[in-house]
Design a protein around this motif. Structure first.
Motif, mmCIF file in Angstrom:
data_model
loop_
_atom_site.group_PDB
_atom_site.id
_atom_site.type_symbol
_atom_site.label_atom_id
_atom_site.label_comp_id
_atom_site.label_asym_id
_atom_site.label_seq_id
_atom_site.Cartn_x
_atom_site.Cartn_y
_atom_site.Cartn_z
ATOM 1 N N GLY A 119 0.852 -1.192 0.000
ATOM 2 C CA GLY A 119 0.000 0.000 0.000
ATOM 3 C C GLY A 119 0.888 1.243 0.000
ATOM 4 N N GLY A 120 0.566 2.200 -0.861
ATOM 5 C CA GLY A 120 1.386 3.413 -0.970
ATOM 6 C C GLY A 120 1.071 4.391 0.156
ATOM 7 N N ILE A 121 2.115 4.895 0.796
ATOM 8 C CA ILE A 121 1.962 5.902 1.860
ATOM 9 C C ILE A 121 2.490 7.246 1.366
ATOM 10 C CG2 ILE A 121 2.725 6.564 4.178
ATOM 11 C CD1 ILE A 121 2.725 3.603 4.907
ATOM 12 N N ASP A 122 3.666 7.226 0.756
ATOM 13 C CA ASP A 122 4.203 8.436 0.129
ATOM 14 C C ASP A 122 3.157 8.949 -0.877
ATOM 15 O OD1 ASP A 122 7.384 9.398 -1.028
ATOM 16 O OD2 ASP A 122 5.537 9.918 -2.058
ATOM 17 N N PRO A 123 2.853 10.260 -0.839
ATOM 18 C CA PRO A 123 1.816 10.787 -1.732
ATOM 19 C C PRO A 123 2.101 10.494 -3.207
ATOM 20 C CG PRO A 123 2.636 12.501 -0.238
ATOM 21 C CD PRO A 123 3.451 11.279 0.038
ATOM 22 N N GLU A 124 3.385 10.315 -3.550
ATOM 23 C CA GLU A 124 3.728 10.064 -4.961
ATOM 24 C C GLU A 124 3.495 8.608 -5.358
ATOM 25 O OE1 GLU A 124 5.157 12.406 -6.946
ATOM 26 O OE2 GLU A 124 5.437 13.974 -5.430
ATOM 27 N N LEU A 125 3.288 7.731 -4.381
ATOM 28 C CA LEU A 125 3.174 6.296 -4.702
ATOM 29 C C LEU A 125 1.705 5.908 -4.807
ATOM 30 C CD1 LEU A 125 6.051 4.698 -2.599
ATOM 31 C CD2 LEU A 125 5.859 4.779 -5.084
ATOM 32 N N ILE A 233 2.920 -1.037 -6.021
ATOM 33 C CA ILE A 233 1.899 -0.325 -5.237
ATOM 34 C C ILE A 233 0.519 -0.698 -5.798
ATOM 35 C CG2 ILE A 233 1.058 1.926 -4.454
ATOM 36 C CD1 ILE A 233 3.888 1.091 -3.409
ATOM 37 N N ALA A 234 -0.199 -1.486 -5.009
ATOM 38 C CA ALA A 234 -1.492 -2.014 -5.459
ATOM 39 C C ALA A 234 -2.638 -1.110 -5.035
ATOM 40 C CB ALA A 234 -1.700 -3.412 -4.890
ATOM 41 N N ASN A 235 -2.421 -0.314 -4.018
ATOM 42 C CA ASN A 235 -3.495 0.544 -3.478
ATOM 43 C C ASN A 235 -2.849 1.664 -2.688
ATOM 44 O OD1 ASN A 235 -3.019 -2.013 -1.661
ATOM 45 N ND2 ASN A 235 -3.623 -0.371 -0.254
#
Ligand code: HPA
Length: 279
Positions: A119-125, A233-235
């Motif tokens: 899961g992406g945490i960095d806003p760019e991911l 990054i799936a979500n």
């Protein structure tokens, strides 16, 4: 090096692999994350072994993990591709979940490439992007070296092979694959995080969060391997996308990411072949 595994546990599997592919050491082991199996189809295959046919493998609990070991060649490297991994949320210890790494070590691998869905945490991911893992936060509550006897006070200050970043990122730009480098946090799952946990992980410096990989990385390094890691990054992590998370959605996204992942992996293979393992 004691890998915590009795020889009899894996002998039938090792015998089958050597019978199919010869007994020279393997050069690279790849563990494919949930839904990310596309690369396995690109291997010049000597054998495909179903985990279910070998008693050493714990049962796989989760949809999206094929449970097969593909043995063969990829870009001139002798490879073991584990399509299906084990997780702590199945009730396994970090050492048990590291079985593919221990098998790869027994077969002579000195390079380990770990992939996962995260899961992406960095806003760019955002979904569809990739993270080149530069470091990790082990929040699994376990360590695969716990209980092993030799040299377990392992230095992890250079765990992941960051030396590939300049060339891999240039390749990704050329290929139009969105790739960033950052820190992966690992949590035990199987529930996803709460939005508060995701905010905390962001403060801790995590770019993405998953439920695997970091314990395999530690074990790989312990066993003398050079380790590289890629997350798909799936979500967006919980609370960042607005809607609820579901495993089905993660799998569907990962299936779309399989081809980009395969391209990145093949470039990493080329870089690795040029330089040899650095450990
Ligand atoms: N959190 C933890 N693990 C995951 C996620 C997530 O958002 N997505 C895929 N694996």
């Amino acid at each position: 090096m004691n890998d915590g595994m009795a020889p009899s546990e894996v002998t039938p599997l090792l015998t089958a692999i050597n019978a199919a592919a010869g007994s020279e050491p393997f050069e690279l082991a790849i563990i494919l994350g949930s839904g990310l199996g596309a690369l396995a189809d690109q291997v010049e295959t000597a054998a495909v072994l179903a985990y279910a046919d070998y008693d050493c493998f714990p049962p796989l609990a989760v949809a999206g993990h094929a449970g097969r070991l593909v043995v063969g060649r990829l870009d001139d490297l002798r490879v073991l591709v584990f399509a299906g991994r084990f997780h702590l949320y199945q009730g396994l210890t970090a050492l048990q979940a590291g079985l593919p790494v221990r098998i790869a070590h027994r077969l002579g691998c000195r390079r380990l490439l770990l992939t996962n869905a995260a899961g992406g945490i960095d806003p760019e991911l955002v979904p569809g992007h990739f993270l080149f893992i530069e470091d990790h936060l082990n929040l699994l509550g376990d360590n695969p070296l716990r209980g092993l006897r030799e040299n377990t006070f392992l230095d992890l200050s250079t765990l992941y092979a960051r030396r590939f970043w300049p060339e891999l990122s240039a390749f990704a730009v050329r290929a139009g694959i969105p790739l960033r480098s950052g820190v992966l946090a690992a949590v035990p799952g199987p529930s996803y995080e709460t939005p508060a946990e995701v905010r905390a992980l962001r403060l801790l410096g995590a770019a993405a969060v998953g439920m695997s990989t970091v314990s395999e990385a530690i074990l790989g390094r312990y066993l003398g391997m050079e380790v590289a890691g890629l997350s798909f990054i799936a979500n967006r992590a919980a609370g960042l996308a607005g809607g609820p998370l579901s495993h089905e959605e993660v799998l569907a996204a990962a299936r779309d990411g399989g081809m980009g992942l395969a391209e990145l992996i093949r470039e990493l293979c080329r870089l690795w072949q040029r330089t040899g393992p650095d450990c």
